[in-house]
Design a protein around this motif. Structure first.
Motif, PDB file in Angstrom:
ATOM      1  N   SER A  72     -13.443  40.262 103.895  1.00 38.82           N
ATOM      2  CA  SER A  72     -13.172  41.246 104.443  1.00 38.82           C
ATOM      3  C   SER A  72     -14.580  42.211 104.726  1.00 38.82           C
ATOM      4  O   SER A  72     -15.667  41.917 104.209  1.00 38.82           O
ATOM      5  N   ILE A  94     -17.966  30.124 109.106  1.00 34.87           N
ATOM      6  CA  ILE A  94     -19.374  31.965 109.452  1.00 34.87           C
ATOM      7  C   ILE A  94     -20.061  30.923 108.551  1.00 34.87           C
ATOM      8  O   ILE A  94     -21.214  31.230 109.348  1.00 34.87           O
ATOM      9  N   ILE A 130     -19.633  36.412 102.645  1.00 32.27           N
ATOM     10  CA  ILE A 130     -19.693  36.611 104.404  1.00 32.27           C
ATOM     11  C   ILE A 130     -19.045  35.445 105.143  1.00 32.27           C
ATOM     12  O   ILE A 130     -19.161  34.354 104.948  1.00 32.27           O
ATOM     13  N   ARG A 143     -22.732  28.395 110.313  1.00 31.43           N
ATOM     14  CA  ARG A 143     -23.002  28.874 111.426  1.00 31.43           C
ATOM     15  C   ARG A 143     -24.108  30.326 111.427  1.00 31.43           C
ATOM     16  O   ARG A 143     -24.797  30.107 111.614  1.00 31.43           O
ATOM     17  N   TRP A 169     -25.996  30.392 105.443  1.00 34.17           N
ATOM     18  CA  TRP A 169     -25.648  30.521 104.151  1.00 34.17           C
ATOM     19  C   TRP A 169     -24.867  29.130 103.591  1.00 34.17           C
ATOM     20  O   TRP A 169     -25.151  29.122 101.567  1.00 34.17           O
ATOM     21  N   THR A 189     -29.874  41.868 112.713  1.00 35.04           N
ATOM     22  CA  THR A 189     -28.339  42.596 113.155  1.00 35.04           C
ATOM     23  C   THR A 189     -27.962  43.795 111.731  1.00 35.04           C
ATOM     24  O   THR A 189     -28.352  45.381 112.739  1.00 35.04           O
ATOM     25  N   LEU A 228     -38.986  45.373 113.633  1.00 29.67           N
ATOM     26  CA  LEU A 228     -39.907  43.540 114.504  1.00 29.67           C
ATOM     27  C   LEU A 228     -39.764  43.687 116.078  1.00 29.67           C
ATOM     28  O   LEU A 228     -38.995  45.157 116.610  1.00 29.67           O
ATOM     29  N   ALA A 271     -35.835  31.359 108.399  1.00 24.51           N
ATOM     30  CA  ALA A 271     -34.562  32.736 108.865  1.00 24.51           C
ATOM     31  C   ALA A 271     -33.807  31.371 109.353  1.00 24.51           C
ATOM     32  O   ALA A 271     -32.354  32.565 109.255  1.00 24.51           O
ATOM     33  N   ALA A 317     -29.181  32.574 116.840  1.00 26.09           N
ATOM     34  CA  ALA A 317     -29.353  31.566 115.234  1.00 26.09           C
ATOM     35  C   ALA A 317     -27.994  31.214 115.648  1.00 26.09           C
ATOM     36  O   ALA A 317     -27.757  29.969 116.722  1.00 26.09           O
ATOM     37  N   GLY A 318     -26.895  31.317 114.784  1.00 27.64           N
ATOM     38  CA  GLY A 318     -25.774  31.202 115.039  1.00 27.64           C
ATOM     39  C   GLY A 318     -24.677  31.020 115.416  1.00 27.64           C
ATOM     40  O   GLY A 318     -23.838  30.885 116.002  1.00 27.64           O
ATOM     41  N   ASP A 339     -23.756  41.494 104.190  1.00 24.32           N
ATOM     42  CA  ASP A 339     -23.662  41.650 102.452  1.00 24.32           C
ATOM     43  C   ASP A 339     -25.191  40.806 101.995  1.00 24.32           C
ATOM     44  O   ASP A 339     -25.415  40.917 100.555  1.00 24.32           O
ATOM     45  N   GLY A 369     -31.398  34.704 109.358  1.00 23.69           N
ATOM     46  CA  GLY A 369     -32.488  36.029 109.638  1.00 23.69           C
ATOM     47  C   GLY A 369     -32.045  36.585 110.296  1.00 23.69           C
ATOM     48  O   GLY A 369     -31.926  37.499 111.212  1.00 23.69           O
ATOM     49  N   GLY A 370     -29.675  35.655 111.122  1.00 20.22           N
ATOM     50  CA  GLY A 370     -29.301  36.561 111.481  1.00 20.22           C
ATOM     51  C   GLY A 370     -28.955  38.186 110.849  1.00 20.22           C
ATOM     52  O   GLY A 370     -28.751  39.191 111.745  1.00 20.22           O
ATOM     53  N   ASN A 371     -28.704  37.850 109.752  1.00 19.32           N
ATOM     54  CA  ASN A 371     -28.105  39.386 108.828  1.00 19.32           C
ATOM     55  C   ASN A 371     -29.033  40.123 109.243  1.00 19.32           C
ATOM     56  O   ASN A 371     -28.388  41.409 109.280  1.00 19.32           O
ATOM     57  N   THR A 382     -22.691  33.805 114.891  1.00 16.12           N
ATOM     58  CA  THR A 382     -21.834  35.211 114.895  1.00 16.12           C
ATOM     59  C   THR A 382     -22.274  36.009 114.436  1.00 16.12           C
ATOM     60  O   THR A 382     -20.721  37.352 114.628  1.00 16.12           O
TER      61      THR A 382
END
Ligand SMILES: Cc1cc2nc3c(=O)[nH]c(=O)nc-3n(C[C@H](O)[C@H](O)[C@H](O)COP(=O)(O)OP(=O)(O)OC[C@H]3O[C@@H](n4cnc5c(N)ncnc54)[C@H](O)[C@@H]3O)c2cc1C
Length: 280
Positions: free
Chosen positions: A187, A100, A95, A103, A72, A112, A155, A68, A27-28, A118, A107-109, A30
């Motif tokens: 952080s 970041i 985030i 990109r 952000w 993962t 998934l 998705a 996706a992004g 977050d 959906g990536g968050n 990152t």
């Protein structure tokens, strides 16, 4: 050379995913690119970035549907998300930095599925659901059932997340979010917590507490939720919530924080959220 597909529609993306279950879904990038030099090169890449069906936010009378692949920054800037889901905006702002956020996607968050992702406690507090797409069709999975363990999810190998569906909270539902890290910006969380607390006639009818970085996966603090229900949002209830939480989570000590610190911070956050719901 690595094979590469850039589907333009969700149907094409699902077909590409099903035809090449061993390819990387990007996706992004990152999360994926951080480990790119430490993992074997994938046989191919399905790049979702240009997939128009996976981008955008649509409001219906009762829900916001966030595709998705929406990054952000788009979520942070969207008027309906700001109006109805301010805690998702607050989490998204934490985030990484703006690059970041430009990109990285929701959906990536979710896929993962890091215990320190977050957005994930927020999705728990807001009772989000996921719209999953595969050649077998679509299915809706409540987010609280999606994450099964440390970075594991429900998934299937041939599935993509199409969208996140979030019910719109009403005016009697008080939303709170807080990330506690080493410093204010950029952080990794020591603890983060999100709450939706529904108050009617001076009493909490129900509460949903989502927590991150206190277990192997993002969790709902169910015992703490029960301790809050049918009580006034006052100091006694806040203490009961804190005590219930102590009985239901066992955070770990690691390089970022100690277990007893994590527990105390998580208790303080939920207690503060209860008191804030009483003041609103
Ligand atoms: C410097 C830096 C700082 C960061 N700071 C934070 C932070 O503060 N908080 C935080 O939570 N995260 C942080 N991250 C992690 C990351 O930015 C986020 O998790 C981001 O949301 C990931 O989205 P992405 O689109 O880049 O995912 P990608 O890297 O493209 O993909 C991640 C995973 O999701 C899968 N995937 C993506 N979309 C779909 C889909 N639609 N269907 C099925 N599978 C899919 C991919 O196959 C892959 O397994 C940071 C990363 C970096 C590099």
């Amino acid at each position: 050379m690595t094979a590469y597909l850039r589907p333009a529609t969700l149907a094409e993306a699902v077909a590409a995913r099903a035809a090449h279950p061993d390819w990387m879904v990007l996706a992004g990038g990152t999360d994926l690119m951080v480990n790119a030099n430490h993992r074997p090169e994938p046989p191919g890449i399905v790049d979702l970035w240009g997939c128009a069906d996976l981008r955008g936010i649509v409001r219906s009378p009762d829900t916001l549907r966030i595709a998705a692949g929406t990054p952000w920054l788009e979520i942070i800037r969207h008027p309906d998300v700001n109006k109805h889901l301010p805690i998702l905006v607050a989490a998204a702002r934490e985030i990484g930095a703006m690059q970041i956020q430009a990109r990285g996607t929701i959906g990536g968050n979710i896929v993962t599925s890091s215990p320190v992702g977050d957005s994930l406690p927020v999705l728990l507090a807001l009772d989000a659901s996921l719209d999953l797409a595969s050649p077998r069709g679509r299915r809706i999975v409540p987010y609280h059932e999606f994450c099964t363990g440390y970075r594991t999810t429900r998934l299937a190998v041939d599935e993509l997340i199409a969208a996140v569906i979030i019910p719109l909270p009403d005016a009697a539902t008080h939303l709170s979010w807080r990330k506690v890290g080493t410093r204010a910006a950029q952080s990794i969380s020591k603890v983060m917590a999100a709450a939706a607390i529904h108050v009617e006639d001076g009493r909490i009818v129900w509460a949903r507490f989502g927590l991150g970085a206190v277990a192997a996966r993002p969790i709902r603090a169910v015992a703490a939720e029960h301790a809050a229900a049918r009580r006034a949002p006052d100091a006694a209830t806040a203490r009961a919530v804190g005590d219930a939480l102590a009985g239901e989570i066992t955070p770990i000590s690691d390089i970022r924080s100690a277990a007893d610190y994590r527990l105390e911070v998580a208790q303080n956050l939920l207690m503060r959220f209860v008191l804030n719901a009483g003041r609103a």
